[in-house]
Design a protein around this motif. Structure first.
Motif, PDB file in Angstrom:
ATOM      1  N   GLY A 133       0.827  -1.204   0.000  1.00 18.99           N
ATOM      2  CA  GLY A 133       0.000   0.000   0.000  1.00 18.99           C
ATOM      3  C   GLY A 133       0.859   1.250   0.000  1.00 18.99           C
ATOM      4  N   GLN A 139      -9.421  -4.206 -10.108  1.00 18.74           N
ATOM      5  CA  GLN A 139      -9.927  -3.455  -8.952  1.00 18.74           C
ATOM      6  C   GLN A 139      -8.922  -3.430  -7.807  1.00 18.74           C
ATOM      7  OE1 GLN A 139     -13.775  -4.704  -7.540  1.00 18.74           O
ATOM      8  NE2 GLN A 139     -14.585  -2.683  -8.069  1.00 18.74           N
ATOM      9  N   ILE A 140      -8.287  -4.582  -7.591  1.00 19.92           N
ATOM     10  CA  ILE A 140      -7.293  -4.657  -6.514  1.00 19.92           C
ATOM     11  C   ILE A 140      -6.118  -3.739  -6.845  1.00 19.92           C
ATOM     12  CG2 ILE A 140      -5.746  -6.181  -5.236  1.00 19.92           C
ATOM     13  CD1 ILE A 140      -7.630  -8.474  -5.940  1.00 19.92           C
ATOM     14  N   LEU A 198      -7.016  -0.178  -6.276  1.00 21.30           N
ATOM     15  CA  LEU A 198      -7.062   0.189  -4.862  1.00 21.30           C
ATOM     16  C   LEU A 198      -5.640   0.503  -4.352  1.00 21.30           C
ATOM     17  CD1 LEU A 198      -8.525   0.444  -2.118  1.00 21.30           C
ATOM     18  CD2 LEU A 198      -8.077  -1.982  -1.764  1.00 21.30           C
ATOM     19  N   TYR A 199      -4.707  -0.390  -4.657  1.00 22.34           N
ATOM     20  CA  TYR A 199      -3.344  -0.184  -4.159  1.00 22.34           C
ATOM     21  C   TYR A 199      -2.705   1.051  -4.801  1.00 22.34           C
ATOM     22  CZ  TYR A 199      -3.227  -4.336  -1.284  1.00 22.34           C
ATOM     23  OH  TYR A 199      -3.469  -5.234  -0.289  1.00 22.34           O
ATOM     24  N   ILE A 208      -4.090   4.077  -3.005  1.00 24.51           N
ATOM     25  CA  ILE A 208      -3.529   4.230  -1.659  1.00 24.51           C
ATOM     26  C   ILE A 208      -2.103   4.756  -1.732  1.00 24.51           C
ATOM     27  CG2 ILE A 208      -2.787   2.956   0.400  1.00 24.51           C
ATOM     28  CD1 ILE A 208      -5.291   1.241   0.074  1.00 24.51           C
ATOM     29  N   LEU A 228     -11.050   7.690  -1.454  1.00 23.89           N
ATOM     30  CA  LEU A 228     -10.938   6.452  -2.234  1.00 23.89           C
ATOM     31  C   LEU A 228     -12.219   6.197  -3.028  1.00 23.89           C
ATOM     32  CD1 LEU A 228      -9.082   3.989   0.187  1.00 23.89           C
ATOM     33  CD2 LEU A 228      -8.165   5.176  -1.800  1.00 23.89           C
ATOM     34  N   HIS A 229     -13.366   6.412  -2.364  1.00 21.61           N
ATOM     35  CA  HIS A 229     -14.644   6.220  -3.055  1.00 21.61           C
ATOM     36  C   HIS A 229     -14.744   7.142  -4.258  1.00 21.61           C
ATOM     37  CE1 HIS A 229     -16.832   3.233  -0.846  1.00 21.61           C
ATOM     38  NE2 HIS A 229     -16.533   3.807   0.321  1.00 21.61           N
ATOM     39  N   PHE A 260     -12.594   5.846  -7.029  1.00 20.70           N
ATOM     40  CA  PHE A 260     -13.204   4.677  -7.667  1.00 20.70           C
ATOM     41  C   PHE A 260     -14.366   5.102  -8.564  1.00 20.70           C
ATOM     42  CE2 PHE A 260     -11.845   0.343  -6.459  1.00 20.70           C
ATOM     43  CZ  PHE A 260     -10.725   0.675  -5.718  1.00 20.70           C
TER      44      PHE A 260
END
Lengths: 157, 196
Positions: free
Chosen positions: A21, A95-96, A99-100, A103, A148-149, A152
């Motif tokens: 992360g 998606q993963i 996310l990383y 972050i 983050l939302h 996304f």
């Protein structure tokens, strides 16, 4: 030695994710996780049970991340044990990855805070790891999650 | 806002094959040995040089006080250098790794400024003492030479000292300082994130 082996088994993936992360680079994250365990090994005899072992390890790992800027040139690649297994890259779903990536784009300390939160660490414990008040941590986590939302949503995920 | 995304689930799906812990321990002992070797070699070198100088003192029995003071200054300069060198090695041995991030960054900044002090002040003190020591030490032997050779001997030494002082020393300090300044700025930035 047995204690170290147990710790290693329990915490390897968690510490790897924390580092991942932080830098969003699997090889580098692996090196950083290994550095963390080197420190854990060295300091384990000094560990007294006054703190939760998890808190202790996450403190070492996150501090190691923070010092990462200094260590950039200190461990030439390939000096740490290579990974012999020919592995497919886990977590390669978009998606993963996204996310990383998101972050790793946050301010450094926020990366640590959200990583610990996503690792299911209690907010009170995160507060003792980072050294901020619990309410401060709660506010920060809320803000980071919102960010983050948004990212996304903007990315259409 | 899309609340359907479960970040915790996504987060946990990222895994990595863990390296064998045995390999890691092997690497630790190798690294430790090479660090220790460097420390021992530096210490041994300066101790040997000091011992050699003391031997000269015993064998040649200098007559003048200036020679003896010179020898003492040279040894003192090396002792100070060794002290600083060993100290900067042990600065990081203190257990700060398991402090909270906030305390850790503060400690790290304190260590960095200590290093900054040692790199400049100690290096200056070392050079001054060493140069003064050599200058004094030479006097007794130079005074037995003809004036011409005396001037040549001191001239060469002076050139060497000036080269050290005006070229090597600033270069060394600048190199260390650039690295440290950069680091301090970055750590301060991290520290500010936590204070905001």
């Amino acid at each position: 030695m047995q204690a170290f082996a147990d710790i290693y088994k329990t915490y390897w993936q968690k510490i790897f994710r924390l580092c991942m992360g932080y830098v969003n680079d699997a090889d580098l994250a692996k090196d950083m996780a290994q550095e963390t365990f080197i420190i854990v090994w060295e300091q384990l005899p000094k560990f007294r049970n006054e703190a939760n072992i998890g808190t202790w390890i996450f403190r070492i790992a996150s501090n190691n991340c923070l010092r990462h800027i200094e260590k950039l040139n200190r461990f030439p690649r390939g000096e740490l044990p290579p990974n012999l297994a020919d592995e497919k890259i886990p977590g390669s779903e978009p998606q993963i990855q996204f996310l990383y990536k998101c972050i790793a784009e946050l301010p450094e300390t926020d990366r640590i805070i959200i990583s610990l939160e996503l690792e299911n660490i209690k907010q009170a414990e995160i507060a003792t790891i980072v050294g901020l008040s619990e309410s401060n941590i709660r506010v920060r986590i809320h803000r980071i999650k919102e960010k983050l939302h948004q990212k996304f949503a903007a990315n259409g995920q | 806002m899309d609340n359907k995304i479960n970040f915790k689930d996504l987060w946990a799906k990222q895994t990595s094959i863990e390296p064998n812990p045995g390999d890691l321990l092997l690497q630790i002992s190798k690294m430790k040995r090479s660090n220790l070797r460097k420390l021992i070699v530096t210490n041994l070198m300066l101790v040997t040089v000091s011992a050699f100088i003391i031997l000269i003192w015993i064998y040649y029995q200098p007559q003048l006080v200036s020679t003896k003071v010179g020898i003492l200054l040279i040894i003192l300069s090396m002792t100070i250098f060794l002290f600083a060198y060993n100290r900067s090695y042990t600065l990081f041995k203190e257990d700060i790794n398991s402090k909270s991030n906030t305390d850790y960054l503060k400690e790290l900044l304190a260590i960095k400024s200590k290093q900054q002090f040692m790199h400049t002040t100690m290096l200056n003190v070392y050079f001054i003492l060493l140069s003064a020591g050599i200058g004094l030490y030479m006097y007794e032997y130079t005074s037995r030479m003809t004036i011409f050779w005396g001037i040549v001997a001191y001239g060469i030494t002076l050139i060497w000292i000036l080269f050290n002082w005006f070229y090597l020393r600033p270069k060394q300090i600048k190199k260390q300082q650039l690295k440290l300044d950069d680091m301090i700025t970055k750590f301060k930035k991290l520290n500010n994130q936590l204070e905001a």
